[in-house]
Design a protein around this motif. Structure first.
Motif, PDB file in Angstrom:
ATOM      1  N   LEU A   1       3.130  -5.519 -11.029  1.00  0.00           N
ATOM      2  CA  LEU A   1       3.266  -6.154  -9.859  1.00  0.00           C
ATOM      3  C   LEU A   1       4.687  -6.152  -9.357  1.00  0.00           C
ATOM      4  CD1 LEU A   1       0.713  -9.106 -10.689  1.00  0.00           C
ATOM      5  CD2 LEU A   1       0.512  -7.192  -9.077  1.00  0.00           C
ATOM      6  N   SER A   2       4.888  -6.813  -7.995  1.00  0.00           N
ATOM      7  CA  SER A   2       6.118  -6.981  -7.332  1.00  0.00           C
ATOM      8  C   SER A   2       6.722  -8.100  -8.193  1.00  0.00           C
ATOM      9  CB  SER A   2       6.013  -7.106  -6.026  1.00  0.00           C
ATOM     10  OG  SER A   2       7.346  -7.676  -5.213  1.00  0.00           O
ATOM     11  N   GLY A   3       8.022  -8.002  -8.698  1.00  0.00           N
ATOM     12  CA  GLY A   3       8.505  -9.266  -9.246  1.00  0.00           C
ATOM     13  C   GLY A   3       8.081  -9.287 -10.887  1.00  0.00           C
TER      14      GLY A   3
ATOM     15  N   LYS B   1      10.277  -4.822 -13.501  1.00  0.00           N
ATOM     16  CA  LYS B   1      10.168  -3.234 -13.739  1.00  0.00           C
ATOM     17  C   LYS B   1      11.691  -2.932 -13.466  1.00  0.00           C
ATOM     18  CE  LYS B   1       7.460  -2.291 -10.081  1.00  0.00           C
ATOM     19  NZ  LYS B   1       7.271  -3.916  -9.616  1.00  0.00           N
TER      20      LYS B   1
ATOM     21  N   ARG C   1       1.376   5.069  -0.457  1.00  0.00           N
ATOM     22  CA  ARG C   1       1.688   4.884  -1.934  1.00  0.00           C
ATOM     23  C   ARG C   1       1.510   6.079  -3.022  1.00  0.00           C
ATOM     24  NH1 ARG C   1       2.424  -0.950  -2.960  1.00  0.00           N
ATOM     25  NH2 ARG C   1       1.349  -2.244  -1.254  1.00  0.00           N
TER      26      ARG C   1
ATOM     27  N   VAL D   1       4.547   7.941  -4.922  1.00  0.00           N
ATOM     28  CA  VAL D   1       4.384   8.150  -6.314  1.00  0.00           C
ATOM     29  C   VAL D   1       4.370   9.678  -6.703  1.00  0.00           C
ATOM     30  CG1 VAL D   1       2.886   8.008  -8.201  1.00  0.00           C
ATOM     31  CG2 VAL D   1       3.302   6.088  -6.953  1.00  0.00           C
TER      32      VAL D   1
ATOM     33  N   SER E   1      10.600   3.216 -11.928  1.00  0.00           N
ATOM     34  CA  SER E   1      10.132   1.805 -11.624  1.00  0.00           C
ATOM     35  C   SER E   1       9.512   1.568 -10.322  1.00  0.00           C
ATOM     36  CB  SER E   1      11.374   0.611 -11.777  1.00  0.00           C
ATOM     37  OG  SER E   1      12.442   1.123 -11.205  1.00  0.00           O
TER      38      SER E   1
ATOM     39  N   VAL F   1       5.813   0.209  -8.242  1.00  0.00           N
ATOM     40  CA  VAL F   1       4.293  -0.788  -8.399  1.00  0.00           C
ATOM     41  C   VAL F   1       3.273   0.030  -8.823  1.00  0.00           C
ATOM     42  CG1 VAL F   1       2.825  -2.327  -7.096  1.00  0.00           C
ATOM     43  CG2 VAL F   1       5.277  -2.493  -6.717  1.00  0.00           C
TER      44      VAL F   1
ATOM     45  N   LYS G   1      12.254 -12.468  -4.281  1.00  0.00           N
ATOM     46  CA  LYS G   1      12.429 -11.746  -2.850  1.00  0.00           C
ATOM     47  C   LYS G   1      12.058 -12.408  -1.690  1.00  0.00           C
ATOM     48  CE  LYS G   1      12.809  -7.179  -4.936  1.00  0.00           C
ATOM     49  NZ  LYS G   1      11.810  -6.135  -5.178  1.00  0.00           N
TER      50      LYS G   1
ATOM     51  N   LEU H   1       8.870 -12.501  -1.040  1.00  0.00           N
ATOM     52  CA  LEU H   1       7.879 -11.513  -0.627  1.00  0.00           C
ATOM     53  C   LEU H   1       6.365 -12.002  -0.731  1.00  0.00           C
ATOM     54  CD1 LEU H   1       9.235  -8.051  -1.737  1.00  0.00           C
ATOM     55  CD2 LEU H   1       9.394  -9.210   0.632  1.00  0.00           C
TER      56      LEU H   1
ATOM     57  N   ILE I   1       3.258  -9.998   5.688  1.00  0.00           N
ATOM     58  CA  ILE I   1       3.279  -8.595   5.243  1.00  0.00           C
ATOM     59  C   ILE I   1       1.898  -8.187   4.846  1.00  0.00           C
ATOM     60  CG2 ILE I   1       4.075  -7.281   3.230  1.00  0.00           C
ATOM     61  CD1 ILE I   1       6.210  -9.188   2.515  1.00  0.00           C
TER      62      ILE I   1
ATOM     63  N   GLY J   1      -1.141  -5.971   3.337  1.00  0.00           N
ATOM     64  CA  GLY J   1      -1.262  -4.932   2.308  1.00  0.00           C
ATOM     65  C   GLY J   1      -0.374  -5.016   0.936  1.00  0.00           C
TER      66      GLY J   1
ATOM     67  N   THR K   1       0.710  -6.131  -2.701  1.00  0.00           N
ATOM     68  CA  THR K   1       0.059  -5.873  -3.982  1.00  0.00           C
ATOM     69  C   THR K   1      -0.236  -7.148  -4.421  1.00  0.00           C
ATOM     70  OG1 THR K   1       1.041  -3.783  -4.143  1.00  0.00           O
ATOM     71  CG2 THR K   1       0.083  -4.696  -6.012  1.00  0.00           C
TER      72      THR K   1
HETATM   73  S1  PPS Z   1       4.483   1.743  -4.534  1.00  0.00           S
HETATM   74  O1  PPS Z   1       3.326   0.939  -4.745  1.00  0.00           O
HETATM   75  O2  PPS Z   1       4.723   2.350  -5.814  1.00  0.00           O
HETATM   76  O3  PPS Z   1       4.338   2.778  -3.530  1.00  0.00           O
HETATM   77  O4  PPS Z   1       5.638   0.731  -4.252  1.00  0.00           O
HETATM   78  P1  PPS Z   1       7.212   0.654  -4.478  1.00  0.00           P
HETATM   79  O5  PPS Z   1       7.948   2.160  -4.036  1.00  0.00           O
HETATM   80  O6  PPS Z   1       7.552   0.696  -5.849  1.00  0.00           O
HETATM   81  O7  PPS Z   1       7.776  -0.383  -3.628  1.00  0.00           O
HETATM   82  C1  PPS Z   1       7.715  -1.627  -4.093  1.00  0.00           C
HETATM   83  C2  PPS Z   1       9.014  -2.444  -3.511  1.00  0.00           C
HETATM   84  O8  PPS Z   1       8.809  -2.603  -2.128  1.00  0.00           O
HETATM   85  C3  PPS Z   1       8.871  -3.960  -1.891  1.00  0.00           C
HETATM   86  N1  PPS Z   1       7.615  -4.195  -1.182  1.00  0.00           N
HETATM   87  C4  PPS Z   1       6.158  -4.164  -1.474  1.00  0.00           C
HETATM   88  N2  PPS Z   1       5.707  -4.152  -2.610  1.00  0.00           N
HETATM   89  C5  PPS Z   1       4.382  -3.976  -2.763  1.00  0.00           C
HETATM   90  N3  PPS Z   1       3.432  -4.352  -1.474  1.00  0.00           N
HETATM   91  C6  PPS Z   1       4.090  -4.213  -0.416  1.00  0.00           C
HETATM   92  N4  PPS Z   1       3.163  -4.471   0.581  1.00  0.00           N
HETATM   93  C7  PPS Z   1       5.680  -4.181  -0.355  1.00  0.00           C
HETATM   94  N5  PPS Z   1       6.387  -4.311   0.883  1.00  0.00           N
HETATM   95  C8  PPS Z   1       7.440  -4.276   0.322  1.00  0.00           C
HETATM   96  C9  PPS Z   1       9.053  -4.720  -2.980  1.00  0.00           C
HETATM   97  O9  PPS Z   1      10.339  -5.005  -3.110  1.00  0.00           O
HETATM   98  C10 PPS Z   1       8.717  -4.040  -4.082  1.00  0.00           C
HETATM   99  O10 PPS Z   1       9.676  -3.859  -5.169  1.00  0.00           O
HETATM  100  P2  PPS Z   1       9.517  -4.697  -6.551  1.00  0.00           P
HETATM  101  O11 PPS Z   1      10.544  -4.356  -7.309  1.00  0.00           O
HETATM  102  O12 PPS Z   1       7.974  -4.183  -7.342  1.00  0.00           O
HETATM  103  O13 PPS Z   1       9.252  -6.312  -6.087  1.00  0.00           O
END
Ligand code: PPS
Ligand code: MG
Length: 206
Positions: free
Chosen positions: A39-41, A44, A85, A89, A109, A111, A150, A152, A161, A163, A165
């Motif tokens: 998950l975000s946060g 990773k 996404r 990936v 790293s 999501v 962040k 988020l 925001i 969609g 995750t």
């Molecule tokens: S993915 O699912 O693999 O395509 O995502 P990724 O390229 O890792 O990008 C995730 C980072 O983008 C920010 N962010 C979001 N994350 C998840 N869902 C949504 N909708 C979204 N919008 C922006 C966020 O900073 C993610 O980074 P991390 O480090 O995971 O918090």
């Protein structure tokens, strides 16, 4: 259906993986990809970048590809729909494969919430006989949302925001990752050490 390239023939390199590794300063070929999902946060980026620093300090070439960074460059034309996404990936996995083939330990790293997409990333590597390690950073949603480094999750709850995750889009937990790291009671250093142990046991780190 989009236009695809036809009449394309694979061109073989003259240089072997071992020779390329030696030119990089490594005695053995260590090229491989460690794929961090969660998950975000979840942690990773922190763990991947700590591992990058550790490997480089040991003279092992390593490079971290991170979602936030890749999305301002290579993948700046992609958003967060399921399709985007998937493409995010896929492209990153193709780039990681090139890093790994060059002899670098590539640390991805992302999501990467969908199991199917992570399987594609794995296949891209295993089809080229490159080691691929899926590492699930298993931090509970409640903890990620509590940290909200962040801001988020707050935005996602407020609906600004779409969609996001874990809130308004799903995260499919890995069923058979090479490693599960639970970060709740551990420091970044302790979590990173678990990945180091995996790479040692797999012969990537001597
Ligand atoms: S993915 O699912 O693999 O395509 O995502 P990724 O390229 O890792 O990008 C995730 C980072 O983008 C920010 N962010 C979001 N994350 C998840 N869902 C949504 N909708 C979204 N919008 C922006 C966020 O900073 C993610 O980074 P991390 O480090 O995971 O918090
Ligand atoms: Mg991150």
């Amino acid at each position: 259906c989009a236009q695809v390239a036809t009449n394309v023939v694979e061109q073989k390199h003259q240089v072997s993986r071992l020779k390329r590794s030696r030119a990089l300063g490594s005695r053995a070929f260590r090229g491989s990809t460690v794929w961090f999902t969660g998950l975000s946060g979840a942690g990773k980026t922190s763990i991947a970048f700590a591992l990058e620093a550790y490997l480089v300090s040991k003279g092992i070439p390593a490079y971290g590809l991170d979602g936030d960074n890749i999305r301002t460059g290579l993948n700046k034309n992609l958003g967060f729909s399921k399709e985007d996404r998937e493409e995010n990936v896929r492209r990153v996995a193709e780039v990681a494969k090139l890093f790994a083939d060059s002899g670098v330990v590539c640390l991805c790293s992302f999501v990467s919430p969908f199991a199917e997409d992570r399987e594609v990333a794995r296949r891209i590597h295993t089809d080229s006989h490159l080691p691929f390690f899926e590492v699930f950073i298993d931090t509970p949603l409640e903890v990620c949302e509590q940290r909200d480094t962040k801001g988020l999750y707050k935005k996602a709850r407020e609906g600004s925001i779409k969609g996001f995750t874990g809130i308004t889009q799903e995260y499919e937990r890995p069923e058979a990752p090479e490693l599960i790291v639970q970060t709740v009671d551990d420091s970044i250093e302790e979590s990173t050490m678990r990945v180091i142990r995996l790479l040692e046991s797999e012969g990537i780190i001597p």
